[in-house]
Motif scaffolding. Structure first.
Motif, mmCIF file in Angstrom:
data_model
loop_
_atom_site.group_PDB
_atom_site.id
_atom_site.type_symbol
_atom_site.label_atom_id
_atom_site.label_comp_id
_atom_site.label_asym_id
_atom_site.label_seq_id
_atom_site.Cartn_x
_atom_site.Cartn_y
_atom_site.Cartn_z
ATOM 1 N N ARG A 21 -7.879 0.172 -7.575
ATOM 2 C CA ARG A 21 -7.319 0.214 -6.216
ATOM 3 C C ARG A 21 -8.391 -0.071 -5.158
ATOM 4 O O ARG A 21 -8.146 -0.804 -4.198
ATOM 5 N N ASP A 69 -3.213 4.808 -1.807
ATOM 6 C CA ASP A 69 -4.167 3.901 -1.152
ATOM 7 C C ASP A 69 -4.672 4.498 0.155
ATOM 8 O O ASP A 69 -5.865 4.430 0.473
ATOM 9 N N LEU A 117 -8.451 -3.267 -2.545
ATOM 10 C CA LEU A 117 -8.551 -3.115 -1.091
ATOM 11 C C LEU A 117 -9.741 -3.908 -0.528
ATOM 12 O O LEU A 117 -9.649 -4.493 0.554
ATOM 13 N N MET A 127 0.844 -1.195 0.000
ATOM 14 C CA MET A 127 0.000 0.000 0.000
ATOM 15 C C MET A 127 0.875 1.238 0.000
ATOM 16 O O MET A 127 1.928 1.273 0.640
#
Length: 303
Positions: free
Chosen positions: A188, A156, A192, A152
């Motif tokens: 992204r 992020d 996540l 990350m």
């Protein structure tokens, strides 16, 4: 609250970024009506959709439930406990313990320090601790994150910070704010979510659930937890279940509409062959329910 609102909130708890079309299909309505209802719920503040970062990502490996017994009014103790950085949930309760607290921290040593600090408070008689061995069900604490090979960066972190405030923010809006394209932002966010670093869902403003009875229960088992886990998974009002180390085998938080529903749930749990003991307590005043984590913690975890 009508049936459509209740159904939509239930769906958004599990997928806060579900599209209006997906929501409409799941509740058997049309997109225009669903969009209008959801937008009204969000605009009024009755419902918030936000992202929560899994505590393991932040290095918070120790999760615990503290039950605090006090000898007088709990107001001053509540204020002092609320000032602790590690607390994420604080509630006044009925029963032998007057306050229930959930804490998250990095080490057992930190937990020991917090318990010692609480015990030193005037009028605190006892602090009983349950360690969460495994969280089975939670609004924002799902399966363990898949962190192997996951890197990350600041982008992020910036994306997660925005989603903590507004879990339904559009990819284009987020991308513009953090300086990436919409497609990059989408990739992204999905990464996540798929790695379980974050979970996005809906929470209701507590004043709008005041008609509910919210109660906690501690269960001692004579067998493994499979039976009661299956039973609790079928109850709509269950918001939290964890296997624990301490005086109980498992704890849960359940919301019901009436005293009759409370009695029914409690009787059914006690009737399970695997259950040897069930204690319950009412949450009469939820003082703190924190889902957001600070940017400092996110930065520390990423580095």
């Amino acid at each position: 609250m009508n049936d459509l609102e209740s159904s939509l909130i239930h769906r958004l708890r599990h997928d806060g970024r579900a599209s209006f079309s997906e929501l409409a299909k799941s509740v058997g309505s049309n997109r225009a009506i669903v969009a209008s209802v959801v937008n009204q719920l969000l605009a009024s503040g009755r419902v918030r959709v936000l992202a929560a970062v899994h505590p393991r990502v932040l290095g918070l490996a120790v999760l615990a439930h503290l039950a605090i017994k006090v000898s007088s009014s709990s107001d001053d103790i509540l204020r002092q406990v609320e000032s602790l950085d590690s607390t994420v949930y604080i509630s006044e309760t009925t029963g032998p313990f007057q306050i229930v607290v959930e804490v998250r921290m990095k080490t057992m040593g930190e937990l020991y320090g917090v318990m010692a600090e609480i015990r030193r408070l005037s009028d605190v008689v006892e602090v009983n601790v349950l360690l969460y061995e495994r969280v089975i069900q939670s609004l924002f604490l799902g399966e363990e994150p898949s962190l192997e090979g996951l890197v990350m960066d600041q982008t992020d972190i910036d994306i997660m910070t925005i989603l903590q405030r507004d879990g339904r923010a559009g990819f284009a809006e987020i991308g513009e704010a953090v300086g990436v394209s919409m497609s990059t932002c989408r990739s992204r966010v999905l990464r996540l979510l798929e790695s379980r670093v974050i979970q996005i869902g809906a929470i209701e403003r507590r004043s709008d659930t005041a008609g509910d009875l919210v109660f906690g229960c501690g269960v001692t088992l004579r067998a493994d937890s499979t039976e009661i886990e299956r039973f609790l998974s079928a109850i709509d009002g269950v918001s939290f279940v964890a296997r624990t180390i301490g005086r109980y085998s498992l704890v849960a938080t359940i919301a019901v509409d009436s005293q009759r529903d409370y009695n029914r749930v409690v009787r059914n749990i006690r009737a399970l062959p695997s259950v040897s003991l069930l204690d319950t307590w009412l949450h009469t005043n939820i003082v703190q329910e924190r889902f957001e984590d600070s940017l400092d913690k996110l930065m520390s975890a990423a580095n």
